[in-house]
Design an enzyme around this catalytic site. Sequence first.
Site, PDB file in Angstrom:
ATOM      1  N   HIS A  46       0.841  -1.195   0.000  1.00  0.00           N
ATOM      2  CA  HIS A  46       0.000   0.000   0.000  1.00  0.00           C
ATOM      3  C   HIS A  46       0.883   1.255   0.000  1.00  0.00           C
ATOM      4  O   HIS A  46       2.067   1.203   0.357  1.00  0.00           O
ATOM      5  CB  HIS A  46      -0.913   0.005   1.234  1.00  0.00           C
ATOM      6  CG  HIS A  46      -2.140  -0.841   1.039  1.00  0.00           C
ATOM      7  ND1 HIS A  46      -3.211  -0.812   1.900  1.00  0.00           N
ATOM      8  CD2 HIS A  46      -2.454  -1.726   0.065  1.00  0.00           C
ATOM      9  CE1 HIS A  46      -4.152  -1.656   1.465  1.00  0.00           C
ATOM     10  NE2 HIS A  46      -3.710  -2.227   0.354  1.00  0.00           N
ATOM     11  N   GLU A  48       0.913   3.980   1.910  1.00  0.00           N
ATOM     12  CA  GLU A  48       1.433   4.367   3.231  1.00  0.00           C
ATOM     13  C   GLU A  48       2.528   3.399   3.668  1.00  0.00           C
ATOM     14  O   GLU A  48       3.555   3.794   4.224  1.00  0.00           O
ATOM     15  CB  GLU A  48       0.292   4.357   4.264  1.00  0.00           C
ATOM     16  CG  GLU A  48      -0.917   5.228   3.904  1.00  0.00           C
ATOM     17  CD  GLU A  48      -2.002   4.495   3.127  1.00  0.00           C
ATOM     18  OE1 GLU A  48      -1.670   3.656   2.248  1.00  0.00           O
ATOM     19  OE2 GLU A  48      -3.195   4.747   3.391  1.00  0.00           O
ATOM     20  N   CYS A  83      -6.052   2.147   5.506  1.00  0.00           N
ATOM     21  CA  CYS A  83      -6.922   0.977   5.637  1.00  0.00           C
ATOM     22  C   CYS A  83      -6.856   0.416   7.056  1.00  0.00           C
ATOM     23  O   CYS A  83      -5.819   0.490   7.723  1.00  0.00           O
ATOM     24  CB  CYS A  83      -6.513  -0.099   4.638  1.00  0.00           C
ATOM     25  SG  CYS A  83      -4.875  -0.796   4.938  1.00  0.00           S
ATOM     26  N   CYS A  93      -2.615  -0.553   7.287  1.00  0.00           N
ATOM     27  CA  CYS A  93      -1.783   0.645   7.451  1.00  0.00           C
ATOM     28  C   CYS A  93      -2.097   1.340   8.774  1.00  0.00           C
ATOM     29  O   CYS A  93      -1.213   1.942   9.375  1.00  0.00           O
ATOM     30  CB  CYS A  93      -1.981   1.576   6.253  1.00  0.00           C
ATOM     31  SG  CYS A  93      -1.333   0.832   4.731  1.00  0.00           S
TER      32      CYS A  93
HETATM   33  C1  HJL Z   1      -5.061   2.747   1.110  1.00  0.00           C
HETATM   34  C2  HJL Z   1      -3.592   1.860  -0.498  1.00  0.00           C
HETATM   35  C3  HJL Z   1      -4.616   0.942  -0.894  1.00  0.00           C
HETATM   36  C4  HJL Z   1      -5.849   0.950  -0.215  1.00  0.00           C
HETATM   37  N1  HJL Z   1      -6.051   1.875   0.772  1.00  0.00           N
HETATM   38  N2  HJL Z   1      -5.298   3.658   2.096  1.00  0.00           N
HETATM   39  N3  HJL Z   1      -3.859   2.722   0.519  1.00  0.00           N
HETATM   40  N4  HJL Z   1      -4.387   0.063  -1.917  1.00  0.00           N
HETATM   41  O1  HJL Z   1      -2.469   1.883  -1.037  1.00  0.00           O
HETATM   42  C5  HJL Z   1      -7.762  -0.447   0.496  1.00  0.00           C
HETATM   43  C6  HJL Z   1      -8.475  -1.722   0.090  1.00  0.00           C
HETATM   44  C7  HJL Z   1      -7.524  -2.916  -0.063  1.00  0.00           C
HETATM   45  C8  HJL Z   1      -8.318  -4.191  -0.322  1.00  0.00           C
HETATM   46  C9  HJL Z   1      -7.473  -5.343  -0.855  1.00  0.00           C
HETATM   47  N5  HJL Z   1      -6.827   0.037  -0.514  1.00  0.00           N
HETATM   48  O2  HJL Z   1      -4.596  -4.444  -0.920  1.00  0.00           O
HETATM   49  O3  HJL Z   1      -9.402  -2.021   1.108  1.00  0.00           O
HETATM   50  O4  HJL Z   1      -4.878  -6.849  -1.439  1.00  0.00           O
HETATM   51  O5  HJL Z   1      -6.634  -2.684  -1.118  1.00  0.00           O
HETATM   52  O6  HJL Z   1      -4.213  -6.172   0.866  1.00  0.00           O
HETATM   53  O7  HJL Z   1      -8.949  -4.606   0.884  1.00  0.00           O
HETATM   54  O8  HJL Z   1      -6.504  -5.715   0.087  1.00  0.00           O
HETATM   55  P1  HJL Z   1      -4.971  -5.784  -0.376  1.00  0.00           P
HETATM   56 ZN    ZN Z   2      -3.224   0.181   3.700  1.00  0.00          ZN
END
Ligand code: HJL
Ligand code: ZN
Length: 163
Positions: A46, A48, A83, A93
Amino acid sequence: MALALKLARKSPPRPTNFRVGAILVDAENNIILAEGYTLELYGNTHAEQCCLIKLSEQHATTEERLADFLPADIVLYTTMEPCNKRLSGNLSCVDRIIRLGDVIKKVYVGVREPGKFVGNNIGSKRLKDAGIEVEQVPGFEHEILSVATVGHVQEPSNTFKDK
Ligand code: HJL
Ligand code: ZN
Protein backbone atom coordinates in the site's frame (compact mmCIF):
# COMPACT_ATOMS: atom_id res chain seq x y z
CA MET A 1 -2.53 16.44 -1.41
CA ALA A 2 -1.89 17.44 -5.02
CA LEU A 3 1.50 15.74 -4.84
CA ALA A 4 -0.02 12.62 -3.24
CA LEU A 5 -2.53 12.49 -6.10
CA LYS A 6 0.32 12.76 -8.61
CA LEU A 7 1.94 9.75 -6.94
CA ALA A 8 -1.32 7.78 -7.03
CA ARG A 9 -1.35 8.16 -10.82
CA LYS A 10 1.88 6.14 -10.99
CA SER A 11 0.25 3.08 -9.40
CA PRO A 12 -0.44 0.12 -11.71
CA PRO A 13 -4.20 -0.46 -12.15
CA ARG A 14 -5.63 -3.56 -10.46
CA PRO A 15 -9.26 -4.65 -10.00
CA THR A 16 -8.58 -5.72 -6.41
CA ASN A 17 -7.42 -2.52 -4.69
CA PHE A 18 -7.38 1.27 -4.88
CA ARG A 19 -4.59 3.37 -6.44
CA VAL A 20 -3.43 5.60 -3.62
CA GLY A 21 -0.57 8.04 -3.11
CA ALA A 22 0.99 9.03 0.22
CA ILE A 23 3.65 11.34 1.64
CA LEU A 24 5.28 11.54 5.06
CA VAL A 25 6.35 15.04 6.09
CA ASP A 26 8.57 16.18 8.94
CA ALA A 27 6.13 18.80 10.17
CA GLU A 28 8.63 20.73 12.27
CA ASN A 29 11.11 21.30 9.44
CA ASN A 30 8.63 21.04 6.58
CA ILE A 31 10.65 18.36 4.81
CA ILE A 32 9.29 15.42 2.80
CA LEU A 33 10.62 12.25 4.40
CA ALA A 34 9.11 9.68 2.03
CA GLU A 35 6.74 9.32 -0.90
CA GLY A 36 4.87 6.20 -1.92
CA TYR A 37 2.11 4.76 -4.03
CA THR A 38 0.14 1.52 -4.14
CA LEU A 39 2.21 -1.44 -5.46
CA GLU A 40 5.31 0.76 -5.86
CA LEU A 41 7.48 -1.65 -3.90
CA TYR A 42 7.75 -5.40 -4.32
CA GLY A 43 4.74 -7.40 -3.14
CA ASN A 44 1.21 -6.31 -2.39
CA THR A 45 2.20 -2.94 -0.96
CA HIS A 46 0.00 0.00 0.00
CA ALA A 47 1.03 3.64 -0.49
CA GLU A 48 1.43 4.37 3.23
CA GLN A 49 3.26 1.06 3.72
CA CYS A 50 5.72 1.97 0.91
CA CYS A 51 6.58 5.23 2.72
CA LEU A 52 7.33 3.29 5.92
CA ILE A 53 9.32 0.57 4.15
CA LYS A 54 11.44 3.18 2.34
CA LEU A 55 12.25 4.96 5.59
CA SER A 56 13.05 1.65 7.29
CA GLU A 57 15.48 0.80 4.48
CA GLN A 58 17.06 4.26 4.67
CA HIS A 59 17.75 3.77 8.37
CA ALA A 60 18.72 0.11 7.98
CA THR A 61 16.04 -0.93 10.44
CA THR A 62 12.63 -2.59 10.51
CA GLU A 63 9.19 -0.99 10.51
CA GLU A 64 8.82 -2.17 14.12
CA ARG A 65 11.87 -0.16 15.22
CA LEU A 66 11.53 2.73 12.80
CA ALA A 67 10.15 5.18 15.36
CA ASP A 68 13.57 5.45 17.05
CA PHE A 69 15.00 7.00 13.89
CA LEU A 70 12.24 9.47 13.10
CA PRO A 71 11.54 13.07 14.07
CA ALA A 72 8.86 13.49 16.72
CA ASP A 73 6.26 15.30 14.67
CA ILE A 74 5.32 13.63 11.41
CA VAL A 75 2.31 14.29 9.25
CA LEU A 76 0.94 11.82 6.71
CA TYR A 77 -0.85 12.93 3.57
CA THR A 78 -2.75 10.16 1.83
CA THR A 79 -5.27 10.36 -0.99
CA MET A 80 -7.41 7.71 0.77
CA GLU A 81 -7.83 7.19 4.51
CA PRO A 82 -5.48 4.49 5.79
CA CYS A 83 -6.92 0.98 5.64
CA ASN A 84 -8.03 -0.79 8.79
CA LYS A 85 -8.60 -4.15 7.12
CA ARG A 86 -7.20 -5.70 3.95
CA LEU A 87 -8.88 -8.46 1.97
CA SER A 88 -5.44 -10.04 1.52
CA GLY A 89 -5.11 -10.36 5.30
CA ASN A 90 -1.89 -8.28 5.32
CA LEU A 91 -1.28 -5.95 8.24
CA SER A 92 -3.34 -2.79 7.83
CA CYS A 93 -1.78 0.65 7.45
CA VAL A 94 -3.67 1.81 10.56
CA ASP A 95 -1.90 -0.93 12.54
CA ARG A 96 1.43 0.07 11.00
CA ILE A 97 0.86 3.73 11.93
CA ILE A 98 -0.28 2.95 15.48
CA ARG A 99 2.61 0.49 15.92
CA LEU A 100 5.06 3.38 15.41
CA GLY A 101 3.84 4.95 18.63
CA ASP A 102 3.61 8.70 19.13
CA VAL A 103 5.30 9.71 15.86
CA ILE A 104 2.68 10.37 13.22
CA LYS A 105 0.63 13.09 14.88
CA LYS A 106 -1.74 13.96 12.09
CA VAL A 107 -3.17 12.36 8.95
CA TYR A 108 -4.61 14.42 6.10
CA VAL A 109 -6.91 12.28 3.95
CA GLY A 110 -8.35 13.07 0.52
CA VAL A 111 -11.33 10.69 0.68
CA ARG A 112 -12.84 8.07 2.96
CA GLU A 113 -12.35 4.53 1.63
CA PRO A 114 -15.31 3.44 -0.54
CA GLY A 115 -17.09 0.33 0.79
CA LYS A 116 -16.26 -1.79 -2.25
CA PHE A 117 -13.75 -4.19 -0.67
CA VAL A 118 -14.11 -4.13 3.11
CA GLY A 119 -17.41 -2.38 3.74
CA ASN A 120 -17.22 0.46 6.22
CA ASN A 121 -13.55 1.27 6.82
CA ILE A 122 -13.14 2.43 10.41
CA GLY A 123 -9.53 3.48 9.72
CA SER A 124 -10.05 7.17 10.53
CA LYS A 125 -11.94 6.35 13.72
CA ARG A 126 -9.23 4.00 14.94
CA LEU A 127 -6.56 6.62 14.31
CA LYS A 128 -8.56 9.25 16.21
CA ASP A 129 -9.14 6.80 19.08
CA ALA A 130 -5.35 6.34 19.20
CA GLY A 131 -4.88 10.10 19.61
CA ILE A 132 -3.92 10.86 16.00
CA GLU A 133 -5.63 13.83 14.40
CA VAL A 134 -7.42 13.10 11.10
CA GLU A 135 -8.48 15.86 8.73
CA GLN A 136 -10.15 15.55 5.36
CA VAL A 137 -8.74 17.91 2.73
CA PRO A 138 -11.59 19.12 0.50
CA GLY A 139 -11.37 19.69 -3.24
CA PHE A 140 -9.68 16.57 -4.57
CA GLU A 141 -12.40 13.97 -3.98
CA HIS A 142 -13.60 13.46 -7.53
CA GLU A 143 -10.13 13.15 -9.06
CA ILE A 144 -8.84 10.97 -6.22
CA LEU A 145 -11.70 8.49 -6.68
CA SER A 146 -11.41 8.38 -10.45
CA VAL A 147 -7.66 7.70 -10.19
CA ALA A 148 -8.18 5.18 -7.36
CA THR A 149 -10.64 3.07 -9.34
CA VAL A 150 -8.87 2.80 -12.71
CA GLY A 151 -8.71 -0.90 -13.54
CA HIS A 152 -11.81 -1.80 -11.53
CA VAL A 153 -14.47 -3.96 -13.13
CA GLN A 154 -17.61 -1.94 -13.84
CA GLU A 155 -20.96 -3.13 -12.47
CA PRO A 156 -23.05 -4.37 -15.45
CA SER A 157 -25.49 -1.66 -16.50
CA ASN A 158 -29.27 -2.25 -16.55
CA THR A 159 -29.32 -2.14 -20.33
CA PHE A 160 -27.55 -5.48 -20.55
CA LYS A 161 -28.87 -7.18 -17.41
CA ASP A 162 -31.84 -9.02 -18.95
CA LYS A 163 -30.31 -9.99 -22.26
C1 HJL B 1 -5.06 2.75 1.11
C2 HJL B 1 -3.59 1.86 -0.50
C3 HJL B 1 -4.62 0.94 -0.89
C4 HJL B 1 -5.85 0.95 -0.21
N1 HJL B 1 -6.05 1.88 0.77
N2 HJL B 1 -5.30 3.66 2.10
N3 HJL B 1 -3.86 2.72 0.52
N4 HJL B 1 -4.39 0.06 -1.92
O1 HJL B 1 -2.47 1.88 -1.04
C5 HJL B 1 -7.76 -0.45 0.50
C6 HJL B 1 -8.47 -1.72 0.09
C7 HJL B 1 -7.52 -2.92 -0.06
C8 HJL B 1 -8.32 -4.19 -0.32
C9 HJL B 1 -7.47 -5.34 -0.86
N5 HJL B 1 -6.83 0.04 -0.51
O2 HJL B 1 -4.60 -4.44 -0.92
O3 HJL B 1 -9.40 -2.02 1.11
O4 HJL B 1 -4.88 -6.85 -1.44
O5 HJL B 1 -6.63 -2.68 -1.12
O6 HJL B 1 -4.21 -6.17 0.87
O7 HJL B 1 -8.95 -4.61 0.88
O8 HJL B 1 -6.50 -5.71 0.09
P1 HJL B 1 -4.97 -5.78 -0.38
ZN1 ZN C 1 -3.22 0.18 3.70
